[in-house]
Motif scaffolding. Structure first.
Motif, short mmCIF file in Angstrom:
data_model
loop_
_atom_site.label_atom_id
_atom_site.label_comp_id
_atom_site.label_asym_id
_atom_site.label_seq_id
_atom_site.Cartn_x
_atom_site.Cartn_y
_atom_site.Cartn_z
N SER A 1 0.81 -1.22 0.00
CA SER A 1 0.00 0.00 0.00
C SER A 1 0.85 1.28 0.00
O SER A 1 0.33 2.35 -0.35
CB SER A 1 -0.93 0.00 1.21
OG SER A 1 -0.19 -0.01 2.41
N VAL A 2 2.12 1.18 0.38
CA VAL A 2 2.97 2.37 0.42
C VAL A 2 4.17 2.27 -0.51
O VAL A 2 4.93 3.23 -0.65
CB VAL A 2 3.46 2.68 1.85
CG1 VAL A 2 2.29 2.75 2.82
CG2 VAL A 2 4.49 1.65 2.32
N GLU A 3 4.37 1.11 -1.13
CA GLU A 3 5.50 0.90 -2.04
C GLU A 3 5.53 1.99 -3.11
O GLU A 3 4.51 2.28 -3.75
CB GLU A 3 5.40 -0.48 -2.69
CG GLU A 3 6.58 -0.84 -3.57
CD GLU A 3 7.82 -1.19 -2.77
OE1 GLU A 3 7.73 -2.04 -1.89
OE2 GLU A 3 8.88 -0.59 -3.04
N GLY A 4 6.69 2.61 -3.27
CA GLY A 4 6.83 3.66 -4.26
C GLY A 4 6.48 5.05 -3.76
O GLY A 4 6.79 6.05 -4.42
N ARG A 5 5.83 5.13 -2.60
CA ARG A 5 5.47 6.44 -2.03
C ARG A 5 6.23 6.71 -0.72
O ARG A 5 6.59 7.85 -0.45
CB ARG A 5 3.96 6.50 -1.76
CG ARG A 5 3.10 6.34 -2.98
CD ARG A 5 1.62 6.61 -2.67
NE ARG A 5 1.08 5.70 -1.67
CZ ARG A 5 0.54 6.09 -0.51
NH1 ARG A 5 0.47 7.37 -0.20
NH2 ARG A 5 0.05 5.19 0.34
N PHE A 6 6.41 5.68 0.08
CA PHE A 6 7.10 5.82 1.36
C PHE A 6 8.47 5.16 1.26
O PHE A 6 8.64 4.14 0.58
CB PHE A 6 6.32 5.13 2.48
CG PHE A 6 4.99 5.76 2.84
CD1 PHE A 6 4.43 6.75 2.06
CD2 PHE A 6 4.32 5.33 3.97
CE1 PHE A 6 3.21 7.32 2.40
CE2 PHE A 6 3.11 5.89 4.33
CZ PHE A 6 2.55 6.88 3.53
N THR A 7 9.42 5.72 2.01
CA THR A 7 10.77 5.14 2.06
C THR A 7 11.27 5.14 3.49
O THR A 7 11.31 6.20 4.13
CB THR A 7 11.75 5.93 1.18
OG1 THR A 7 11.26 5.97 -0.17
CG2 THR A 7 13.12 5.27 1.20
N ILE A 8 11.66 3.98 3.97
CA ILE A 8 12.24 3.88 5.31
C ILE A 8 13.76 3.94 5.19
O ILE A 8 14.35 3.41 4.24
CB ILE A 8 11.79 2.58 6.01
CG1 ILE A 8 12.19 2.60 7.49
CG2 ILE A 8 12.32 1.35 5.30
CD1 ILE A 8 11.61 1.43 8.29
N SER A 9 14.38 4.60 6.16
CA SER A 9 15.84 4.67 6.19
C SER A 9 16.29 4.74 7.64
O SER A 9 15.48 4.99 8.54
CB SER A 9 16.34 5.90 5.42
OG SER A 9 15.88 7.10 6.04
#
Length: 122
Positions: free
Chosen positions: A63-71
């Motif tokens: 649901s968040v792939e491509g919009r959210f990024t964890i680091s």
């Protein structure tokens, strides 16, 4: 014992961006992964993203792939969640969690922060 505190939540219009941060203290050697989960009113807690502390391996929900990024920033013991192209359905309380395995299951995470509210207006 691991203490986690989230920050960066707030109100944003649809299509906007927010960056959440999770500050970790008292991190034990058993911390292998950090994750972000969210819970909207009346709904179950949902996996968002996770990252391994040392190798930086990441996994994001569909649901968040491509919009959210964890680091993660190992120098400051912080985990961030960059959220772009936000949608009203992203509205929820966002929680940071620490665990000994990279997983999308919330019960795999032993320590949790108090959460930060993200509200996306249409």
């Amino acid at each position: 014992q691991v203490q986690l505190v989230e920050s960066g939540g707030g109100l944003v219009q649809a299509g906007g961006s927010l960056t959440l941060s999770c500050a970790a203290s008292g991190r034990s050697d058993s911390t292998y992964a950090m994750g972000w989960f969210r819970q909207a009113p009346g709904k179950e807690r949902e996996f968002v993203a996770a990252i391994t502390w040392r190798g930086g391996r990441t996994v994001h929900s569909d649901s968040v792939e491509g919009r959210f990024t964890i680091s993660r920033d190992t120098t400051t013991n912080a985990v961030n969640l960059q959220m772009n192209s936000l949608k009203p359905e992203d509205t929820a309380v966002y929680y940071c969690a620490s665990g000994s395995i990279l997983s999308h299951r919330d019960y795999e995470y032993a320590y949790w922060g108090p959460g930060t509210q993200v509200t996306v207006s249409s």
